[in-house]
Design a protein around this motif. Sequence first.
Motif, short mmCIF file in Angstrom:
data_model
loop_
_atom_site.label_atom_id
_atom_site.label_comp_id
_atom_site.label_asym_id
_atom_site.label_seq_id
_atom_site.Cartn_x
_atom_site.Cartn_y
_atom_site.Cartn_z
N ILE A 1 0.84 -1.19 0.00
CA ILE A 1 0.00 0.00 0.00
C ILE A 1 0.88 1.24 0.00
N ASP A 2 0.45 2.26 -0.70
CA ASP A 2 1.23 3.50 -0.80
C ASP A 2 1.01 4.34 0.47
N PRO A 3 2.10 4.80 1.12
CA PRO A 3 1.94 5.48 2.40
C PRO A 3 1.32 6.87 2.30
N ALA A 4 1.39 7.51 1.16
CA ALA A 4 0.88 8.89 1.06
C ALA A 4 -0.56 8.93 0.54
N TYR A 5 -0.86 8.10 -0.45
CA TYR A 5 -2.19 8.14 -1.06
C TYR A 5 -3.16 7.15 -0.42
N ALA A 6 -2.65 6.28 0.47
CA ALA A 6 -3.46 5.28 1.14
C ALA A 6 -4.22 4.40 0.15
N LEU A 7 -3.59 4.10 -0.97
CA LEU A 7 -4.15 3.22 -2.00
C LEU A 7 -3.07 2.18 -2.33
N PRO A 8 -3.48 1.05 -2.88
CA PRO A 8 -2.45 0.07 -3.28
C PRO A 8 -1.44 0.70 -4.24
N VAL A 9 -0.19 0.28 -4.12
CA VAL A 9 0.88 0.86 -4.94
C VAL A 9 0.57 0.73 -6.43
N ASP A 10 0.00 -0.43 -6.85
CA ASP A 10 -0.27 -0.59 -8.28
C ASP A 10 -1.34 0.40 -8.76
N VAL A 11 -2.28 0.76 -7.87
CA VAL A 11 -3.29 1.76 -8.23
C VAL A 11 -2.64 3.13 -8.42
N VAL A 12 -1.76 3.49 -7.48
CA VAL A 12 -1.08 4.79 -7.58
C VAL A 12 -0.22 4.84 -8.85
N ASN A 13 0.52 3.76 -9.12
CA ASN A 13 1.33 3.73 -10.33
C ASN A 13 0.46 3.86 -11.59
N ARG A 14 -0.72 3.25 -11.53
CA ARG A 14 -1.63 3.34 -12.67
C ARG A 14 -2.10 4.79 -12.87
N ILE A 15 -2.42 5.46 -11.73
CA ILE A 15 -2.90 6.84 -11.83
C ILE A 15 -1.86 7.74 -12.48
N PHE A 16 -0.59 7.53 -12.12
CA PHE A 16 0.42 8.48 -12.59
C PHE A 16 1.16 8.04 -13.84
N PHE A 17 1.07 6.76 -14.21
CA PHE A 17 1.87 6.34 -15.36
C PHE A 17 1.09 5.68 -16.48
N SER A 18 -0.21 5.46 -16.28
CA SER A 18 -0.90 4.72 -17.33
C SER A 18 -1.35 5.62 -18.48
N LYS A 19 -1.52 6.92 -18.17
CA LYS A 19 -2.00 7.83 -19.21
C LYS A 19 -1.02 7.97 -20.37
N PHE A 20 0.24 7.67 -20.07
CA PHE A 20 1.25 8.07 -21.05
C PHE A 20 1.60 6.94 -22.01
#
Lengths: 263, 703
Positions: A244-263
């Motif tokens: 889980i991501d410590p800052a966004y309180a979401l699973p790490v794969d979800v956070v990575n998807r939010i920031f890197f999937s658009k590109f």
Amino acid sequence: MGYCKPYGIKFISWTIVGGFAGTIGLDPHLLYTLSAVQILALLNRLDVLDIEMISEYVAGLQNEDGSFSGDMWGEIDTRFSYCAICCLSILHCLDKINVGKAVNYILSCKNLDGGFGATPGGESHAGQIFCCVGTLSITGSLHHVDRDLLGWWLCERQCPDGGLNGRPEKLADVCYSWWVLSSLIMIDRVHWIDKSKLTEYILNCQDSENGGISDRPDNAVDVFHTYFGVAGLSLMEYPGLKPIDPAYALPVDVVNRIFFSKF
Amino acid sequence: MHGQPRKPLRVKDAAAAAAKASNLRDLQSQLLHNHQHRLYTKEAIAASSKLLEINPEIFTVWNYRKLALQQNLKEATDSERIKSLVDDELRAVEIALRANPKSYGAWYHRKWVLSQGLAEVDFDREFRLLDQLLKVDSRNFHGWNYRRFVAKLKGLPEVEELKFTMDMINTNFSNYSAWHSRSGVLSRLLSKKAEGFAEREKILTEEYELVSQALFTDPSDQSGWFYHLWLLDQTITPNEVLLISSWPSHDSDCVLSINGNAAYCKSSEPIRSSYYFMSTGKLPVVLFFNQTVKGVNSSSVTVNSMFAKNEDLVWRPLLPTKSKEAACWVTYLQIPDLQLSDTKVYRVEVKLGHSKDILSSSGSEFNHPLHFRFTLTLNSDSLRDTRGESVDELFVWDDGGSSTLESNDLVSFDQLKLSEDHASAFSKWQLETISNEINLFKELSEENCIFVKLTLARLLIAQDAMLSHTIPPVRLIRLRDVLELYDDLVQLDPRHAGYYEDERSLVIMNQVTFDDKSLSSHLSHSNNYISSKLHPHVCLQLKSLSLTRIGYVERLLWVHTLDLSHNKLRSIAGIEALQLLSNLNLQNNQISSITALEPLKLLSYLRVLDISFNKIGAHSVDTTRYLFSSPLTHSINVKDKKCFEECLQANINVADNWEAIFLFSELHLKQLDVKGNAVADEKFRDLLKKVLPTLTWLDGERL
Ligand SMILES: [Zn+2]
């Protein structure tokens, strides 16, 4: 309003002003707006949102001094700064607010023990520290934190029974497993506590007959402490749990998807 | 839910709970109905009061009452009616607080009502309420926050608040809330130099006496110890900003030889005959201050040289973030492409402190203008014949068998000869206070109290740091005592072993870099390239010292080859100050993520890096994720990163590899060792080749 077919979740608590309420009929508030956005991010259905409207609502709650009100009635608290900034970051809309002022307000709530309070002068509290450190993390501003000083205060939250408390001289409580651990991780000081003892403490709070986790051993379980217990175990790399991501309180794969999937 | 015992629900209880829930549901739906239809009658408001008695946590109920109050005020004509409306709200809050003294909604409602300025505030009533509440729970932070609000509303002087904290502390020494409040009020009074608070040192001495009483009453209570830690910090913060080291150092001579597009720089100080490898002719000038400062720029620092106009020089803080403050600053002198037909010597002069721009975070100024000089010799002869191939050769780390330097090989490590009229950064009171405290805690350290030992260790380190900044520096060899204290602490308090090891690590760094003698035993002269024609490198060997982090980097600004292998390093924070670093060995450490290597991005001469046999990729939790520049922290815009686009086109999974892409694309490595890390599979090697086009050697194989 939105209707996510695959999951059957109805989002009718979305009010006309753009924020979310706790349930149908209640007033909107930043606390619930962030929760709604986090849940949709988790389900990969941010597309159902009117991002323009929500981000306007959130940005509209920023005050002149950079702080955020929780809703139109004006209660100010660093918890609401976190809600606003986490929410806007997930929606890629941080440019709608004055980030510099928001960071300065957080810094005005920094105490001489290295921790953070709800408002300037407010006593350091692990929950409040999570909100402030989380905000500084998301805005790339952790250099304002004295990581050794804050790390020492946070690691002193570990009680002899292995559990973590939220303030000095208080009893341990499973929910602080999240607030303290996530903060320690964000500032790279989590190796200053004894993880195996904390793991043991959380597992001792589990109701082994009916499931769920309570605040302290042998107390009544609830969803809230179950979440924080599981999240705490995940932060300690307990086998079988997703990170889980410590800052966004979401699973790490979800956070990575939010920031890197658009590109 | 807190403090509810876990027990199976009995039939009787279940029935009661169901009845309670049904009552709550009725009240809630009634409220929602009234809220929606804007019904603010007496009965409707009374129903909301009932709901608040059961659950004061529903924000909407308080919102409803605010709307009701606003509506009813419109119809209120006389002040009596207004007062009674306000009273109703204050009473509702009091009832709610009886149900839950930590109800955010209730406390805010009271603040909101009083802030409307509707009726005269009965301050006695407010303070009575607070007294009652803090008597029940003297740590209720809502109560403390509300007290600050009321005090401000009344315009109560801060001295009164300080008195209040004293009363609370006298009632119970173990009240962290009171100590916290005291530290805040006191530091404001001191910084304002308020009446009775002008004599800072006298006030702080009294505080030391006060907190000692608390500490000796109950040494296991944390409240006093945190206050003591704050006092200690107040005592050891330097009064002045000082420049403690620089590179190049004063009176040194750098020999810079340019060959093709590589250049070598040799400095006469601190080590004779050492050469610095540099990519093109870019010479760093590094300033290291005794504390974090801002305002280092071309008007506060003047660099006179023939290479650049002073006003064109850009000073940047050496921190791997977008900070505008740092203890260490750098600028680069661009040495133009000179046709080196003959040797030329250029003088460079650096002047500081002729403007008031340089400020510490506590507001101290840089008050002592100073300047230093060095010469730069551009030379083509000495190296031309032998250097041609060096760039492509494999750099081999010395296994320690080569000769160490004799200390007379070294010139001086005093990086800066500060002018003699320099005042000490610390006052007599500061030095005396620390020494008194040391004596006090020494008497107690025989007992196995964790806090006593830890405080003593901190005091000894503080004293050492203070005395090493005085001129001439006084150096106490107490470090061995401190190491012993930390060893004891690891045994006594294994929960915090990680903390003590980190602190211990700094003490070891202090020991090693302490003076010429200790440092020279860690320096070796060796031929790291197979072709022995090349000039030997001077390598700082800090192998196998159980280091978990590094420190005292201000003493190591001249290092260009550093061997930190076989330690327990988790972090390399601070290494960015070593601007000349071109060869770095981190083999066999505990580095657990790529993001932990962020400081390397600031080392523009780094060419050889060994991170083999670490823990990269072995952990699912990345503790430096938020100390790394990335889109997650809004410090990098992916659209600006060309390499990111290229990786996408090459079908590299960027969501799983962004850390590596962002880090390695910023480095200019020729040689890299990554084997022995969980992350280092064939795919990862391919990625490295893609983002590191300069790479010649990977894991010992020529590419
Ligand atoms: Zn709890």
